[in-house]
Motif scaffolding. Structure first.
Motif, PDB file in Angstrom:
ATOM      1  N   THR A  24     -24.725 -57.632 -37.631  1.00  0.00           N
ATOM      2  CA  THR A  24     -25.284 -57.460 -38.974  1.00  0.00           C
ATOM      3  C   THR A  24     -25.554 -58.846 -39.547  1.00  0.00           C
ATOM      4  O   THR A  24     -25.078 -59.859 -39.026  1.00  0.00           O
ATOM      5  N   TYR A  25     -26.305 -58.873 -40.631  1.00  0.00           N
ATOM      6  CA  TYR A  25     -26.541 -60.143 -41.309  1.00  0.00           C
ATOM      7  C   TYR A  25     -25.253 -60.699 -41.900  1.00  0.00           C
ATOM      8  O   TYR A  25     -25.073 -61.912 -41.989  1.00  0.00           O
ATOM      9  N   TRP A  26     -24.349 -59.803 -42.302  1.00  0.00           N
ATOM     10  CA  TRP A  26     -23.089 -60.239 -42.896  1.00  0.00           C
ATOM     11  C   TRP A  26     -22.234 -61.011 -41.907  1.00  0.00           C
ATOM     12  O   TRP A  26     -21.414 -61.837 -42.308  1.00  0.00           O
ATOM     13  N   ALA A  27     -22.392 -60.760 -40.618  1.00  0.00           N
ATOM     14  CA  ALA A  27     -21.634 -61.493 -39.608  1.00  0.00           C
ATOM     15  C   ALA A  27     -21.994 -62.974 -39.611  1.00  0.00           C
ATOM     16  O   ALA A  27     -21.193 -63.807 -39.176  1.00  0.00           O
ATOM     17  N   LEU A  28     -23.156 -63.312 -40.093  1.00  0.00           N
ATOM     18  CA  LEU A  28     -23.564 -64.717 -40.204  1.00  0.00           C
ATOM     19  C   LEU A  28     -23.409 -65.248 -41.625  1.00  0.00           C
ATOM     20  O   LEU A  28     -23.062 -66.409 -41.818  1.00  0.00           O
ATOM     21  N   ILE A  29     -23.661 -64.413 -42.620  1.00  0.00           N
ATOM     22  CA  ILE A  29     -23.596 -64.863 -44.006  1.00  0.00           C
ATOM     23  C   ILE A  29     -22.183 -65.288 -44.382  1.00  0.00           C
ATOM     24  O   ILE A  29     -21.982 -66.349 -44.994  1.00  0.00           O
ATOM     25  N   VAL A  30     -21.195 -64.496 -44.031  1.00  0.00           N
ATOM     26  CA  VAL A  30     -19.806 -64.788 -44.421  1.00  0.00           C
ATOM     27  C   VAL A  30     -19.321 -66.123 -43.847  1.00  0.00           C
ATOM     28  O   VAL A  30     -18.795 -66.964 -44.594  1.00  0.00           O
ATOM     29  N   PRO A  31     -19.481 -66.415 -42.556  1.00  0.00           N
ATOM     30  CA  PRO A  31     -19.024 -67.729 -42.065  1.00  0.00           C
ATOM     31  C   PRO A  31     -19.832 -68.890 -42.632  1.00  0.00           C
ATOM     32  O   PRO A  31     -19.266 -69.943 -42.917  1.00  0.00           O
ATOM     33  N   TYR A  32     -21.135 -68.712 -42.817  1.00  0.00           N
ATOM     34  CA  TYR A  32     -21.940 -69.800 -43.376  1.00  0.00           C
ATOM     35  C   TYR A  32     -21.499 -70.131 -44.787  1.00  0.00           C
ATOM     36  O   TYR A  32     -21.386 -71.305 -45.161  1.00  0.00           O
ATOM     37  N   VAL A  33     -21.223 -69.112 -45.582  1.00  0.00           N
ATOM     38  CA  VAL A  33     -20.741 -69.341 -46.952  1.00  0.00           C
ATOM     39  C   VAL A  33     -19.355 -69.972 -46.921  1.00  0.00           C
ATOM     40  O   VAL A  33     -19.067 -70.918 -47.661  1.00  0.00           O
ATOM     41  N   PHE A  50     -21.503 -63.711 -32.689  1.00  0.00           N
ATOM     42  CA  PHE A  50     -21.441 -62.502 -33.497  1.00  0.00           C
ATOM     43  C   PHE A  50     -22.651 -61.591 -33.387  1.00  0.00           C
ATOM     44  O   PHE A  50     -22.602 -60.448 -33.820  1.00  0.00           O
ATOM     45  N   ILE A  51     -23.753 -62.078 -32.838  1.00  0.00           N
ATOM     46  CA  ILE A  51     -24.986 -61.292 -32.805  1.00  0.00           C
ATOM     47  C   ILE A  51     -25.408 -61.083 -31.355  1.00  0.00           C
ATOM     48  O   ILE A  51     -25.561 -62.032 -30.596  1.00  0.00           O
ATOM     49  N   SER A  52     -25.607 -59.814 -30.982  1.00  0.00           N
ATOM     50  CA  SER A  52     -26.133 -59.521 -29.650  1.00  0.00           C
ATOM     51  C   SER A  52     -27.428 -58.713 -29.713  1.00  0.00           C
ATOM     52  O   SER A  52     -28.164 -58.660 -28.740  1.00  0.00           O
ATOM     53  N   LYS A  53     -27.714 -58.074 -30.848  1.00  0.00           N
ATOM     54  CA  LYS A  53     -28.966 -57.331 -30.992  1.00  0.00           C
ATOM     55  C   LYS A  53     -30.129 -58.303 -31.184  1.00  0.00           C
ATOM     56  O   LYS A  53     -30.014 -59.291 -31.899  1.00  0.00           O
ATOM     57  N   GLN A  54     -31.223 -57.985 -30.555  1.00  0.00           N
ATOM     58  CA  GLN A  54     -32.387 -58.860 -30.569  1.00  0.00           C
ATOM     59  C   GLN A  54     -32.951 -59.077 -31.977  1.00  0.00           C
ATOM     60  O   GLN A  54     -33.378 -60.167 -32.313  1.00  0.00           O
ATOM     61  N   GLU A  55     -32.941 -58.049 -32.829  1.00  0.00           N
ATOM     62  CA  GLU A  55     -33.570 -58.154 -34.141  1.00  0.00           C
ATOM     63  C   GLU A  55     -32.782 -59.019 -35.122  1.00  0.00           C
ATOM     64  O   GLU A  55     -33.319 -59.427 -36.142  1.00  0.00           O
ATOM     65  N   TYR A  56     -31.518 -59.341 -34.829  1.00  0.00           N
ATOM     66  CA  TYR A  56     -30.704 -60.161 -35.722  1.00  0.00           C
ATOM     67  C   TYR A  56     -30.531 -61.597 -35.226  1.00  0.00           C
ATOM     68  O   TYR A  56     -29.914 -62.396 -35.915  1.00  0.00           O
ATOM     69  N   LYS A  57     -31.029 -61.921 -34.061  1.00  0.00           N
ATOM     70  CA  LYS A  57     -30.828 -63.251 -33.505  1.00  0.00           C
ATOM     71  C   LYS A  57     -31.594 -64.299 -34.307  1.00  0.00           C
ATOM     72  O   LYS A  57     -32.675 -64.065 -34.810  1.00  0.00           O
ATOM     73  N   ILE A  60     -34.584 -69.972 -29.164  1.00  0.00           N
ATOM     74  CA  ILE A  60     -35.000 -71.160 -28.405  1.00  0.00           C
ATOM     75  C   ILE A  60     -34.055 -71.383 -27.228  1.00  0.00           C
ATOM     76  O   ILE A  60     -34.495 -71.722 -26.130  1.00  0.00           O
ATOM     77  N   MET A  61     -32.766 -71.159 -27.440  1.00  0.00           N
ATOM     78  CA  MET A  61     -31.805 -71.333 -26.349  1.00  0.00           C
ATOM     79  C   MET A  61     -32.035 -70.318 -25.231  1.00  0.00           C
ATOM     80  O   MET A  61     -31.793 -70.597 -24.062  1.00  0.00           O
ATOM     81  N   SER A  62     -32.529 -69.131 -25.569  1.00  0.00           N
ATOM     82  CA  SER A  62     -32.741 -68.110 -24.547  1.00  0.00           C
ATOM     83  C   SER A  62     -33.896 -68.448 -23.612  1.00  0.00           C
ATOM     84  O   SER A  62     -34.049 -67.812 -22.576  1.00  0.00           O
ATOM     85  N   MET A  63     -34.697 -69.439 -23.956  1.00  0.00           N
ATOM     86  CA  MET A  63     -35.791 -69.856 -23.078  1.00  0.00           C
ATOM     87  C   MET A  63     -35.310 -70.723 -21.920  1.00  0.00           C
ATOM     88  O   MET A  63     -36.065 -70.988 -20.995  1.00  0.00           O
ATOM     89  N   VAL A  64     -34.062 -71.164 -21.994  1.00  0.00           N
ATOM     90  CA  VAL A  64     -33.497 -71.952 -20.898  1.00  0.00           C
ATOM     91  C   VAL A  64     -32.878 -70.976 -19.913  1.00  0.00           C
ATOM     92  O   VAL A  64     -32.010 -70.182 -20.262  1.00  0.00           O
ATOM     93  N   GLY A  65     -33.347 -71.032 -18.685  1.00  0.00           N
ATOM     94  CA  GLY A  65     -32.851 -70.115 -17.668  1.00  0.00           C
ATOM     95  C   GLY A  65     -32.107 -70.846 -16.574  1.00  0.00           C
ATOM     96  O   GLY A  65     -32.069 -72.076 -16.511  1.00  0.00           O
TER      97      GLY A  65
END
Length: 143
Positions: free
Chosen positions: A4-13, A83-90, A96-101
């Protein structure tokens, strides 16, 4: 709370609050109490004193906190990967990191993504750079 977005918002705050408290408290201590007292004598309430006197004086601190918080959140990778594994929340950095194989790396696409990723940072800094310069020299001269 994962994916969720909250998984990133809470630590950033949570990681941005200490810097904000430190900068705002040092700026608030530099404001003369006589200005607040004079406004109170003139009939200003506590909220009017804050919005008319204190807030314009700490505008450089607000700009500095905004820039540092934005840059640290914009460039952050660890929380986004954890915290994020769904594509729409990345976030953009994870994309950019996922382009490195393991066998191939898309250097052209990575370069283009990095150029696009720097544009918001440059725009934010250009809009607020004057305020940041004022905040850096605010305590340099005592008189």
């Amino acid at each position: 709370m994962l994916n969720t977005y909250w998984a990133l918002i809470v630590p950033y705050v949570a990681f941005g609050i200490p810097l904000a408290v430190y900068l705002f408290s040092s700026f608030m201590q530099s404001i003369p109490t006589e200005m607040e007292e004079a406004a109170a004598i003139d009939g200003c309430g506590i909220y009017r004193i804050f919005f008319r006197i204190i807030l314009p004086l700490i505008r450089p601190a607000v700009a500095t906190v905004s820039i540092f918080t934005f840059i640290s959140s914009w460039n952050e990778l660890m929380f986004a990967v954890t915290f994020i594994s769904k594509q729409e929340y990345k976030t953009l950095t994870v994309g950019i990191m996922s382009m490195v194989g393991a066998y191939t790396t898309k250097w052209g696409e990575i370069g283009a993504g990095l150029m696009i990723a720097t544009i918001p940072t440059i725009l934010i800094y250009l809009l607020l750079s004057e305020q940041v310069q004022k905040s850096l020299v605010a305590g340099a001269v005592k008189g």
